[in-house]
Design a protein around this motif. Structure first.
Motif, PDB file in Angstrom:
ATOM      1  N   PRO A 242       0.683  -1.385  -0.184  1.00 49.05           N
ATOM      2  CA  PRO A 242      -0.060  -0.002   0.014  1.00 49.05           C
ATOM      3  C   PRO A 242       0.821   1.328  -0.053  1.00 49.05           C
ATOM      4  CG  PRO A 242       0.110  -0.871   2.182  1.00 49.05           C
ATOM      5  CD  PRO A 242       0.916  -1.846   1.336  1.00 49.05           C
ATOM      6  N   PRO A 243       0.459   2.343  -0.510  1.00 53.74           N
ATOM      7  CA  PRO A 243       0.996   3.615  -0.610  1.00 53.74           C
ATOM      8  C   PRO A 243       0.799   4.146   0.912  1.00 53.74           C
ATOM      9  CG  PRO A 243      -0.818   3.789  -1.477  1.00 53.74           C
ATOM     10  CD  PRO A 243      -0.860   2.395  -1.564  1.00 53.74           C
ATOM     11  N   VAL A 244       1.658   4.990   1.264  1.00 54.66           N
ATOM     12  CA  VAL A 244       1.707   5.909   2.410  1.00 54.66           C
ATOM     13  C   VAL A 244       0.710   7.019   2.104  1.00 54.66           C
ATOM     14  CG1 VAL A 244       2.900   7.170   4.457  1.00 54.66           C
ATOM     15  CG2 VAL A 244       3.699   4.979   3.351  1.00 54.66           C
ATOM     16  N   HIS A 245      -0.195   7.195   2.726  1.00 53.62           N
ATOM     17  CA  HIS A 245      -0.942   8.386   2.740  1.00 53.62           C
ATOM     18  C   HIS A 245      -0.666   9.539   3.920  1.00 53.62           C
ATOM     19  CE1 HIS A 245      -4.312   6.073   0.201  1.00 53.62           C
ATOM     20  NE2 HIS A 245      -3.066   6.223  -0.316  1.00 53.62           N
ATOM     21  N   LEU A 246      -0.600  10.647   3.765  1.00 53.67           N
ATOM     22  CA  LEU A 246      -0.389  11.681   4.704  1.00 53.67           C
ATOM     23  C   LEU A 246      -1.558  12.669   4.577  1.00 53.67           C
ATOM     24  CD1 LEU A 246       3.330  12.885   3.897  1.00 53.67           C
ATOM     25  CD2 LEU A 246       2.552  10.977   5.374  1.00 53.67           C
ATOM     26  N   CYS A 247      -1.975  13.122   5.781  1.00 51.61           N
ATOM     27  CA  CYS A 247      -3.064  14.008   6.036  1.00 51.61           C
ATOM     28  C   CYS A 247      -2.420  15.290   6.415  1.00 51.61           C
ATOM     29  CB  CYS A 247      -3.820  13.623   7.063  1.00 51.61           C
ATOM     30  SG  CYS A 247      -5.368  14.945   7.496  1.00 51.61           S
ATOM     31  N   ALA A 248      -2.549  16.504   5.425  1.00 50.18           N
ATOM     32  CA  ALA A 248      -2.115  17.947   5.570  1.00 50.18           C
ATOM     33  C   ALA A 248      -3.280  18.415   6.501  1.00 50.18           C
ATOM     34  CB  ALA A 248      -2.154  18.536   4.354  1.00 50.18           C
ATOM     35  N   ARG A 249      -2.812  18.718   7.601  1.00 51.54           N
ATOM     36  CA  ARG A 249      -3.748  19.281   8.668  1.00 51.54           C
ATOM     37  C   ARG A 249      -4.276  20.768   8.189  1.00 51.54           C
ATOM     38  NH1 ARG A 249      -1.820  17.519  14.589  1.00 51.54           N
ATOM     39  NH2 ARG A 249      -2.019  15.234  14.299  1.00 51.54           N
ATOM     40  N   PRO A 250      -5.791  20.839   8.293  1.00 48.80           N
ATOM     41  CA  PRO A 250      -6.228  22.315   7.748  1.00 48.80           C
ATOM     42  C   PRO A 250      -5.903  23.308   8.618  1.00 48.80           C
ATOM     43  CG  PRO A 250      -7.969  20.445   8.600  1.00 48.80           C
ATOM     44  CD  PRO A 250      -6.640  19.690   8.405  1.00 48.80           C
ATOM     45  N   ARG A 252      -2.849  24.343   8.983  1.00 51.03           N
ATOM     46  CA  ARG A 252      -1.464  24.120   9.302  1.00 51.03           C
ATOM     47  C   ARG A 252      -0.676  23.598   8.008  1.00 51.03           C
ATOM     48  NH1 ARG A 252      -0.230  22.103  15.197  1.00 51.03           N
ATOM     49  NH2 ARG A 252      -1.795  23.346  16.449  1.00 51.03           N
ATOM     50  N   ALA A 253      -1.220  23.057   7.153  1.00 53.02           N
ATOM     51  CA  ALA A 253      -0.405  22.570   5.995  1.00 53.02           C
ATOM     52  C   ALA A 253      -1.446  22.665   4.752  1.00 53.02           C
ATOM     53  CB  ALA A 253       0.094  21.378   6.159  1.00 53.02           C
ATOM     54  N   ASP A 254      -0.670  23.084   3.524  1.00 54.52           N
ATOM     55  CA  ASP A 254      -1.546  23.123   2.340  1.00 54.52           C
ATOM     56  C   ASP A 254      -1.142  21.659   1.434  1.00 54.52           C
ATOM     57  OD1 ASP A 254      -2.771  24.224  -0.347  1.00 54.52           O
ATOM     58  OD2 ASP A 254      -1.003  23.871  -0.931  1.00 54.52           O
ATOM     59  N   PRO A 255      -2.018  20.916   0.972  1.00 48.46           N
ATOM     60  CA  PRO A 255      -1.770  19.626   0.437  1.00 48.46           C
ATOM     61  C   PRO A 255      -1.054  19.638  -0.670  1.00 48.46           C
ATOM     62  CG  PRO A 255      -4.249  19.738   0.974  1.00 48.46           C
ATOM     63  CD  PRO A 255      -3.410  21.256   1.209  1.00 48.46           C
ATOM     64  N   VAL A 256      -0.876  20.716  -1.659  1.00 52.52           N
ATOM     65  CA  VAL A 256      -0.243  20.774  -2.752  1.00 52.52           C
ATOM     66  C   VAL A 256       1.195  21.237  -2.426  1.00 52.52           C
ATOM     67  CG1 VAL A 256       0.099  22.249  -4.996  1.00 52.52           C
ATOM     68  CG2 VAL A 256      -2.262  21.557  -4.290  1.00 52.52           C
ATOM     69  N   ALA A 257       1.209  22.295  -1.398  1.00 51.96           N
ATOM     70  CA  ALA A 257       2.763  22.323  -0.945  1.00 51.96           C
ATOM     71  C   ALA A 257       3.272  21.195  -0.189  1.00 51.96           C
ATOM     72  CB  ALA A 257       2.649  23.730  -0.173  1.00 51.96           C
ATOM     73  N   LEU A 258       2.833  20.389   0.566  1.00 48.49           N
ATOM     74  CA  LEU A 258       3.134  19.208   1.247  1.00 48.49           C
ATOM     75  C   LEU A 258       3.672  18.429   0.332  1.00 48.49           C
ATOM     76  CD1 LEU A 258       3.815  17.980   3.821  1.00 48.49           C
ATOM     77  CD2 LEU A 258       1.100  17.170   3.882  1.00 48.49           C
ATOM     78  N   ALA A 259       2.715  18.160  -0.722  1.00 46.73           N
ATOM     79  CA  ALA A 259       3.189  17.141  -1.843  1.00 46.73           C
ATOM     80  C   ALA A 259       4.366  17.557  -2.578  1.00 46.73           C
ATOM     81  CB  ALA A 259       1.973  16.926  -3.019  1.00 46.73           C
ATOM     82  N   ASP A 260       4.733  18.782  -2.535  1.00 43.54           N
ATOM     83  CA  ASP A 260       5.821  19.216  -3.267  1.00 43.54           C
ATOM     84  C   ASP A 260       7.125  18.930  -2.269  1.00 43.54           C
ATOM     85  OD1 ASP A 260       4.697  20.150  -5.746  1.00 43.54           O
ATOM     86  OD2 ASP A 260       4.654  22.191  -5.143  1.00 43.54           O
ATOM     87  N   GLU A 261       6.874  19.244  -0.830  1.00 46.15           N
ATOM     88  CA  GLU A 261       7.669  19.048  -0.057  1.00 46.15           C
ATOM     89  C   GLU A 261       8.200  17.708   0.149  1.00 46.15           C
ATOM     90  OE1 GLU A 261       7.735  19.610   4.875  1.00 46.15           O
ATOM     91  OE2 GLU A 261       6.424  20.836   3.567  1.00 46.15           O
ATOM     92  N   VAL A 262       7.210  16.828  -0.031  1.00 45.32           N
ATOM     93  CA  VAL A 262       7.657  15.219   0.205  1.00 45.32           C
ATOM     94  C   VAL A 262       7.770  14.557  -1.111  1.00 45.32           C
ATOM     95  CG1 VAL A 262       6.233  15.344   2.283  1.00 45.32           C
ATOM     96  CG2 VAL A 262       5.361  14.692   0.242  1.00 45.32           C
ATOM     97  N   GLY A 263       7.761  15.245  -1.982  1.00 46.37           N
ATOM     98  CA  GLY A 263       8.168  14.557  -3.476  1.00 46.37           C
ATOM     99  C   GLY A 263       6.870  13.635  -3.705  1.00 46.37           C
ATOM    100  N   GLY A 264       5.580  14.051  -3.224  1.00 44.26           N
ATOM    101  CA  GLY A 264       4.621  13.094  -3.680  1.00 44.26           C
ATOM    102  C   GLY A 264       3.474  13.730  -4.528  1.00 44.26           C
ATOM    103  N   ALA A 265       2.411  13.374  -4.227  1.00 42.88           N
ATOM    104  CA  ALA A 265       1.200  14.054  -5.086  1.00 42.88           C
ATOM    105  C   ALA A 265       0.048  14.179  -4.167  1.00 42.88           C
ATOM    106  CB  ALA A 265       0.998  12.947  -6.096  1.00 42.88           C
ATOM    107  N   PRO A 266      -0.783  15.382  -4.512  1.00 48.17           N
ATOM    108  CA  PRO A 266      -1.980  15.285  -3.842  1.00 48.17           C
ATOM    109  C   PRO A 266      -3.030  14.237  -3.906  1.00 48.17           C
ATOM    110  CG  PRO A 266      -1.416  17.451  -5.087  1.00 48.17           C
ATOM    111  CD  PRO A 266      -0.713  16.276  -5.490  1.00 48.17           C
TER     112      PRO A 266
END
Length: 509
Positions: A242-250, A252-266
């Motif tokens: 399974p892939p690892v899913h992260l939750c960008a806390r509303p 506190r984090a923007d999902p698009v920016a977090l995806a860029d930060e971790v090298g992932g995707a929204p």
């Protein structure tokens, strides 16, 4: 966090253990990362030359030895792989490709255990249960390499015989003969040889072919309306990494920016979901800084559904009645902070209550270490006090088998009566906890109809207060496919790429 690939913690594993793996039960796969492994010899290559060897007389390379230790702990000590493997890798100093190979061997072997045991029973000419446990676990790892990875057959046999020499001296000749017999066929040929015919025994065939106990295959098929084709797709997905899913806390984090930060995707559906780009989640600054947490996208969706459900009247007092280890409380608390609400998070286990406290620090959350069924008996859990309540009840966890592969062999049908009784009691407590007009979200990480439709219907009938079902489908993102006829919703790994989360939303009259 846990291992490098499969270590995503399940937001709500069930709390009971039972049983041991039985010989001769079903295995195979294709899934979220779309890395074929079911057919032929698809899988990771071993570290070149088997880098790193234990000191002493053992010639076993460290990745295989680490995988053996983890698998042995699961079977010997009832351990959970996602808890023991990270420490084993750390103690062995394994990183990168070596750690990934050890992780793949561990989780792959545990997922395919039923089929591997059936094949080993045939190849050995004796029931696998009669093989000495250390040798048996080593053979399982060897059979997995032969049938599901690109490790050359001669290397898999040789390395496994070395492993047997270190854990079961005197059995090397036996191990060599068994593994050479395993190598004489690919996995499809073994399934054709050992599985009952699909036409006359479809459940038995699917159980052996896709490595699930028959009672679980039957439960999945029932939940899917008897569609064996879709049941097969679910079983295949269950056997994938399974892939690892992260939750960008509303807030506190923007999902698009977090995806860029971790090298992932929204994420595809949850407004907070990010699909991790790989690596150990615990190393990500966003997690240590409290901007995000690890949480399956399905868990995010069912928690968020409760927060967006229309509600008349006051809306500042929220309740999470079964909060440990804190994933949903973290998301609910972050949303509550944005809306001026406050969350009470209840957890009966002292250790898990501490985890909830850690997961919700700096959020408007009060953690209570008590039994959620004590609504009306505890001042801070007064009856009729809350506006929204989440009942994320302990369950069999059949919806998260891809993340906890050993659970499929531990769970038994006999677990259900105690669990469903607890689920009804907790849901009844949740309905008492909310005010008239208040909302309750009932969630399980299991698609078993006894834990979903039967439990929620019975609890609503016995609640002692008027209860209406709210259609949960409009509470999920627009355009989300495969949500059924309502009013409840069942998410699926093969349809939605999530764990198999069930959601019912009820309004107290």
């Amino acid at each position: 966090m846990t291992g490098p690939v499969d270590g995503q913690d399940v937001d709500r594993p069930g709390g009971f253990r039972a049983g041991r793996p039985a010989a001769g039960r079903g295995g195979s796969g294709a899934g979220p990362e779309r890395r074929p492994e079911r057919r032929g010899r698809g899988g990771p290559r071993p570290a070149a030359g088997g880098r790193g060897r234990p000191t002493g007389r053992s010639a076993v390379d460290l990745p295989r030895h680490a995988a053996y230790q983890a698998v042995a702990a699961v079977h010997r000590d009832d351990a959970y792989a996602n808890l023991v493997l990270p420490a084993i890798l750390r103690d062995a100093g394994l990183v990168g490709r070596d750690a990934a190979f050890a992780t793949e061997l561990t989780y792959g072997t545990l997922r395919r255990l039923g089929t591997l045991d059936a094949i080993l029973t045939d190849a050995a000419g004796r029931d696998v249960a009669r093989i000495d446990p250390p040798v048996r676990d080593a053979l399982r790892l060897g059979a997995y390499q032969l049938l599901h990875t690109r490790v050359p057959a001669h290397a898999a046999v040789s390395a496994t015989v070395d492993l047997v020499r270190s854990v079961g001296p005197g059995a090397t000749g036996f191990a060599n003969a068994v593994l050479r017999e395993v190598a004489s066929r690919d996995v499809d040929a073994w399934v054709a040889r050992l599985a009952p015919p699909l036409e006359t025994d479809p459940i038995g065939h699917l159980a052996l072919a896709y490595s699930h106990p028959q009672w679980i295959v039957r439960a999945f098929a029932e939940a899917l309306g008897g569609d064996l084709g879709e049941t097969t797709r679910l079983l295949i997905e269950d056997n994938e990494r399974p892939p690892v899913h992260l939750c960008a806390r509303p807030g506190r984090a923007d999902p698009v920016a977090l995806a860029d930060e971790v090298g992932g995707a929204p994420g595809a559906f949850s407004p907070y979901a990010v699909y991790s780009g790989g690596g150990a989640p615990g190393d990500l600054p966003a997690l240590t800084e409290g901007r995000a947490h690890v949480q399956d996208e399905g868990s995010q969706l069912v928690a968020d559904a409760l927060t967006v459900a229309p509600l008349d009247g006051p809306d500042g007092r929220w309740l999470d009645l079964c909060a440990g280890p804190g994933g949903k409380s973290g998301l609910l608390g972050a949303v509550a902070a944005q809306r001026g609400a406050r969350l009470t998070a209840v957890e009966v286990s002292e250790h898990r209550a501490r985890l909830v406290g850690q997961a919700t620090r700096d959020l408007p959350v009060t953690v209570l270490n008590t039994d959620g069924r004590t609504v009306g008996e505890t001042p801070k859990l007064a009856e009729g006090h809350f506006d929204r309540a989440l009942v994320d009840a302990p369950c069999t966890g059949l919806g998260s088998l891809r993340r906890r592969p050993e659970s499929r062999w531990r769970r038994q049908p006999s677990d259900l009566p105690a669990l469903t009784r607890l689920q009804r009691e907790l849901l009844s407590a949740g309905l008492r906890a909310v005010r008239p007009g208040g909302l309750v979200g009932y969630v399980t990480c299991s698609p078993h109809v006894v834990e979903t439709h039967v439990t929620v219907t019975e609890a609503a009938r016995r609640a002692g207060v008027p209860v209406d079902f709210v259609d949960a489908r409009p509470l999920l993102p627009k355009g989300m496919p495969g949500l059924g006829d309502g009013p409840t919703v069942q998410l699926w790994p093969h349809r939605h790429g999530t764990d198999a989360m069930f959601l019912a939303v009820l309004r107290r009259g």
